[in-house]
Design a protein around this motif. Structure first.
Motif, PDB file in Angstrom:
ATOM      1  N   ALA A 164      46.065  42.578  51.047  1.00 53.27           N
ATOM      2  CA  ALA A 164      46.861  42.439  52.269  1.00 53.27           C
ATOM      3  C   ALA A 164      46.105  41.686  53.359  1.00 53.27           C
ATOM      4  N   HIS A 165      44.770  41.688  53.263  1.00 49.58           N
ATOM      5  CA  HIS A 165      43.949  41.013  54.266  1.00 49.58           C
ATOM      6  C   HIS A 165      43.504  39.620  53.828  1.00 49.58           C
ATOM      7  N   ARG A 166      43.966  39.180  52.664  1.00 49.68           N
ATOM      8  CA  ARG A 166      43.633  37.844  52.192  1.00 49.68           C
ATOM      9  C   ARG A 166      44.471  36.809  52.945  1.00 49.68           C
ATOM     10  N   SER A 167      44.050  35.566  52.868  1.00 50.02           N
ATOM     11  CA  SER A 167      44.802  34.480  53.484  1.00 50.02           C
ATOM     12  C   SER A 167      45.129  33.431  52.420  1.00 50.02           C
ATOM     13  N   PRO A 222      47.197  55.560  42.122  1.00 52.60           N
ATOM     14  CA  PRO A 222      45.776  55.599  41.788  1.00 52.60           C
ATOM     15  C   PRO A 222      44.937  54.950  42.893  1.00 52.60           C
ATOM     16  N   VAL A 223      43.785  55.515  43.169  1.00 55.24           N
ATOM     17  CA  VAL A 223      42.954  55.027  44.268  1.00 55.24           C
ATOM     18  C   VAL A 223      42.523  53.579  44.048  1.00 55.24           C
ATOM     19  N   ASP A 224      42.302  53.185  42.787  1.00 50.51           N
ATOM     20  CA  ASP A 224      41.919  51.791  42.515  1.00 50.51           C
ATOM     21  C   ASP A 224      43.013  50.834  42.972  1.00 50.51           C
ATOM     22  N   PHE A 225      44.259  51.195  42.735  1.00 53.32           N
ATOM     23  CA  PHE A 225      45.377  50.347  43.143  1.00 53.32           C
ATOM     24  C   PHE A 225      45.514  50.322  44.671  1.00 53.32           C
ATOM     25  N   THR A 226      45.295  51.467  45.298  1.00 50.02           N
ATOM     26  CA  THR A 226      45.380  51.533  46.758  1.00 50.02           C
ATOM     27  C   THR A 226      44.344  50.624  47.408  1.00 50.02           C
ATOM     28  N   LEU A 227      43.133  50.627  46.876  1.00 52.83           N
ATOM     29  CA  LEU A 227      42.071  49.775  47.418  1.00 52.83           C
ATOM     30  C   LEU A 227      42.371  48.297  47.182  1.00 52.83           C
ATOM     31  N   ILE A 228      42.920  47.970  46.018  1.00 46.49           N
ATOM     32  CA  ILE A 228      43.323  46.591  45.729  1.00 46.49           C
ATOM     33  C   ILE A 228      44.389  46.146  46.725  1.00 46.49           C
ATOM     34  N   ALA A 229      45.367  47.019  46.978  1.00 46.42           N
ATOM     35  CA  ALA A 229      46.464  46.685  47.896  1.00 46.42           C
ATOM     36  C   ALA A 229      45.934  46.385  49.295  1.00 46.42           C
ATOM     37  N   ARG A 230      45.006  47.195  49.777  1.00 45.94           N
ATOM     38  CA  ARG A 230      44.448  46.988  51.117  1.00 45.94           C
ATOM     39  C   ARG A 230      43.701  45.658  51.204  1.00 45.94           C
ATOM     40  N   GLU A 231      42.929  45.357  50.175  1.00 51.15           N
ATOM     41  CA  GLU A 231      42.145  44.118  50.187  1.00 51.15           C
ATOM     42  C   GLU A 231      43.046  42.895  50.107  1.00 51.15           C
ATOM     43  N   VAL A 234      42.904  36.760  42.533  1.00 51.73           N
ATOM     44  CA  VAL A 234      43.431  35.623  43.286  1.00 51.73           C
ATOM     45  C   VAL A 234      43.128  34.320  42.577  1.00 51.73           C
ATOM     46  N   ALA A 235      41.931  34.201  42.024  1.00 52.66           N
ATOM     47  CA  ALA A 235      41.557  32.964  41.314  1.00 52.66           C
ATOM     48  C   ALA A 235      42.471  32.732  40.122  1.00 52.66           C
ATOM     49  N   ARG A 236      42.789  33.802  39.375  1.00 51.62           N
ATOM     50  CA  ARG A 236      43.680  33.654  38.217  1.00 51.62           C
ATOM     51  C   ARG A 236      45.106  33.322  38.653  1.00 51.62           C
ATOM     52  N   ILE A 237      45.542  33.880  39.771  1.00 56.10           N
ATOM     53  CA  ILE A 237      46.880  33.577  40.278  1.00 56.10           C
ATOM     54  C   ILE A 237      46.972  32.103  40.664  1.00 56.10           C
ATOM     55  N   GLU A 238      45.949  31.630  41.360  1.00 54.66           N
ATOM     56  CA  GLU A 238      45.966  30.246  41.841  1.00 54.66           C
ATOM     57  C   GLU A 238      45.884  29.223  40.712  1.00 54.66           C
ATOM     58  N   ALA A 243      65.627  35.789  39.665  1.00 54.53           N
ATOM     59  CA  ALA A 243      65.361  36.162  41.064  1.00 54.53           C
ATOM     60  C   ALA A 243      64.109  35.438  41.556  1.00 54.53           C
ATOM     61  N   PRO A 244      63.979  35.229  42.859  1.00 54.91           N
ATOM     62  CA  PRO A 244      62.809  34.515  43.368  1.00 54.91           C
ATOM     63  C   PRO A 244      61.516  35.297  43.139  1.00 54.91           C
ATOM     64  N   THR A 245      60.434  34.567  42.859  1.00 60.31           N
ATOM     65  CA  THR A 245      59.107  35.185  42.721  1.00 60.31           C
ATOM     66  C   THR A 245      58.556  35.491  44.105  1.00 60.31           C
ATOM     67  N   ARG A 246      58.083  36.693  44.280  1.00 62.10           N
ATOM     68  CA  ARG A 246      57.550  37.137  45.574  1.00 62.10           C
ATOM     69  C   ARG A 246      56.037  36.914  45.643  1.00 62.10           C
ATOM     70  N   GLN A 247      55.537  36.838  46.863  1.00 58.13           N
ATOM     71  CA  GLN A 247      54.098  36.694  47.085  1.00 58.13           C
ATOM     72  C   GLN A 247      53.470  38.084  47.020  1.00 58.13           C
ATOM     73  N   ARG A 248      53.393  38.611  45.787  1.00 58.14           N
ATOM     74  CA  ARG A 248      52.903  39.974  45.607  1.00 58.14           C
ATOM     75  C   ARG A 248      52.372  40.153  44.196  1.00 58.14           C
ATOM     76  N   VAL A 249      51.663  41.269  44.007  1.00 58.73           N
ATOM     77  CA  VAL A 249      51.250  41.702  42.680  1.00 58.73           C
ATOM     78  C   VAL A 249      51.873  43.073  42.430  1.00 58.73           C
ATOM     79  N   VAL A 250      52.038  43.432  41.165  1.00 57.81           N
ATOM     80  CA  VAL A 250      52.537  44.756  40.825  1.00 57.81           C
ATOM     81  C   VAL A 250      51.470  45.485  40.025  1.00 57.81           C
TER      82      VAL A 250
END
Length: 373
Positions: free
Chosen positions: A51-54, A40-49, A367-371, A23-30
Motif C-alpha cells: 500500500a505504501h509502494r509507488s 494470516p499475519v504474513d499477508f497483513t504485512l505484505i498488504a501494508r508494504e 513487484v518485480a515479477r508483476i512489472e 472484467a477489468p484488471t485491478r491494481q491489486r494482488v490477492v
C-alpha cells in the motif's frame, strides 16, 4: 468417478476464469489461505508494504478453512474472480483453484508457504506415506501446479522445497517470511507480552512454558498419556503451561492447569520463557525470539515411520530431544540450553536480508515479477 468429477470441476473453473477475465484488471494482488479463517499475519504485512509502494498496490486477503465440500464452492468461485482480476496471486498453502487452473492463470503466482524453514518431507516427497497424500489424489488434483515462484527462508531449503512442490529449482527464491520482522522486533515482542499478560492474569509471577506441537493426521496411541506426563512435570505454582495448537489440529488438552491460546492477535510465543515443540518448524521462530526450546518426541518411533525428514532431527537440532517429559522439566529448571549453538543453527536456516526488512525484500520480488509479466 473422482477423475471425472475433477475434470468437470476443472472445466467449470476454466470457464468461470475466462468469464471473469472480461472484467477489468485491478491494481491489486490477492492473497489466498486455507490455514485459518483469520487474515494470516504474513499477508497483513505484505498488504501494508504494498500500500505504501509507488504506485500503490491494493491487497485482498481471502482466508477460508475448508469446512465442507459444498460450503467451499462459493469460496473457490470468489477466489477465481480475484485471481482473474488481480496483478498477482500469493498463496501460503495449497489452493484448489490455482492448481486446477494451472497455466491458464496469466499473472504471476507466488507460493510463500506457511512455515518458517523446513524439516519434514511434504507434498510430492511425502506421497504414499501415512502423513502425506496418495499419488492418485495428487495427480488428479494437480497438486501444487501453477506456481511461478516459491519462496524459502534460506537457500539451504531450495532442493527440499523444489522437490516438495515438484517445481524446478530456478523458480525458488530466498526470502524469509514477513513475520520474521516481528520475531526480531523488541518493540513488537513487548507489545505482545503486554497483551498476553493483560488477557491472562493467571500468568503473572510464573514462568511461561508454551507447548506447540506439529500437526498429526491421526492421534498417536500414547497421546493422552504423554500429555498427562507433560502437565504433571511442571509445578503450577511456578510454571504456567500454555498449549498453542496447530492451526488445523483438533487436539485438545483438557486440564485446568493448562491454558490453551490459539495463535491469533495474541501470539503466546512472544511471552514464552521456554518453548516445547516436537517436529514443528516453530523451532525457527523460537530461535529468532532467543527463547530456549526443547523437543518432546513422545511418539518418535511411530511418527518417523509415517513421515520422512530432510534433516537428522535427533542430531542436527542442537537441543534436548527426548520422549521423557520429566527430563525436559529438569532441563528447564537447570537452565540446560546452549543458546549460542541454537542461534547459529537458526542463522544457517533463516537468511536475513541486509539493508531492508524481510517484508520489503519479498514485496520487491513480487513487484518485480508483476512489472516483468
Amino acid at each position: 468417478m473422482k477423475t471425472l468429477l475433477v475434470r468437470a470441476a476443472t472445466a467449470f473453473l476454466a470457464l468461470l476464469y475466462y468469464i471473469c477475465r472480461l472484467a477489468p484488471t485491478r491494481q491489486r494482488v490477492v492473497c489466498i489461505s486455507r490455514q485459518s479463517n483469520e487474515d494470516p499475519v504474513d499477508f497483513t504485512l505484505i498488504a501494508r508494504e504494498l500500500a505504501h509502494r509507488s504506485p500503490p498496490l491494493a491487497t485482498v486477503i481471502l482466508a477460508n478453512k475448508i469446512e465442507g465440500a459444498l460450503s467451499y464452492v462459493p469460496v473457490i468461485a470468489r477466489q477465481v474472480f480475484y485471481i482473474a482480476t488481480s496483478r498477482a496471486v500469493i498463496l501460503d498453502s495449497y489452493c484448489i483453484a490455482v492448481s486446477l487452473l494451472g497455466d491458464r492463470i496469466t499473472v504471476p503466482v507466488f507460493q510463500i508457504w506457511h512455515a518458517l524453514g523446513n524439516m519434514k518431507k511434504f507434498g510430492y516427497t511425502a506421497l504414499g506415506t501415512p502423513e502425506g497424500h496418495s499419488e492418485s489424489i495428487a495427480k488428479a488434483m494437480h497438486m501444487h501446479e501453477g506456481y511461478d515462484c516459491v519462496v524459502v527462508s534460506s537457500n539451504n531449503f531450495r532442493k527440499d522445497f523444489a522437490a516438495g512442490f515438484n517445481v524446478p529449482e530456478d523458480i525458488v527464491e530466498e526470502s524469509p517470511l514477513p513475520r520474521t520482522d516481528l520475531l526480531i522486533s523488541p518493540n513488537y515482542r513487548e507489545r505482545q507480552r503486554h497483551l498476553f499478560f493483560a488477557a491472562y492474569p493467571r500468568a503473572a509471577g510464573k514462568k511461561v512454558v508454551v507447548y506447540c506441537p506439529t500437526f498429526r493426521k491421526s492421534a498417536p496411541t500414547n497421546e493422552a498419556e504423554a500429555m498427562r506426563a507433560l502437565v504433571d512435570s511442571f509445578d503450577p505454582e511456578h510454571y504456567l503451561l500454555v498449549y498453542m495448537p496447530h492451526p488445523v489440529s483438533r487436539q485438545t488438552i483438557d486440564d485446568p492447569r493448562v491454558l490453551t491460546v490459539p495463535k491469533g492477535d495474541i501470539d503466546p510465543l512472544f511471552s514464552a520463557d521456554y518453548i516445547i515443540s516436537d517436529y514443528s518448524t516453530v523451532i525457527y521462530e523460537a530461535g529468532l525470539l532467543g527463547t530456549s526450546v526443547f523437543l518432546y518426541a513422545y511418539d518418535w518411533d511411530s511418527y518417523r515411520e509415517k513421515r520422512s525428514f530432510n534433516i537428522d532431527l535427533e542430531h542436527d537440532v542442537p537441543t534436548l530431544f527426548t520422549s521423557d517429559a520429566k527430563e525436559i522439566a529438569l532441563a528447564i529448571s537447570e537452565n540446560r540450553f546452549d543458546r549460542k549453538e541454537f542461534e547459529a543453527f537458526v542463522c544457517r536456516n533463516i537468511s536475513l536480508p541486509v539493508g531492508k526488512s524481510c517484508t520489503q525484500q519479498l514485496c520487491d520480488l513480487i513487484v518485480a515479477r508483476i512489472e516483468s509479466a
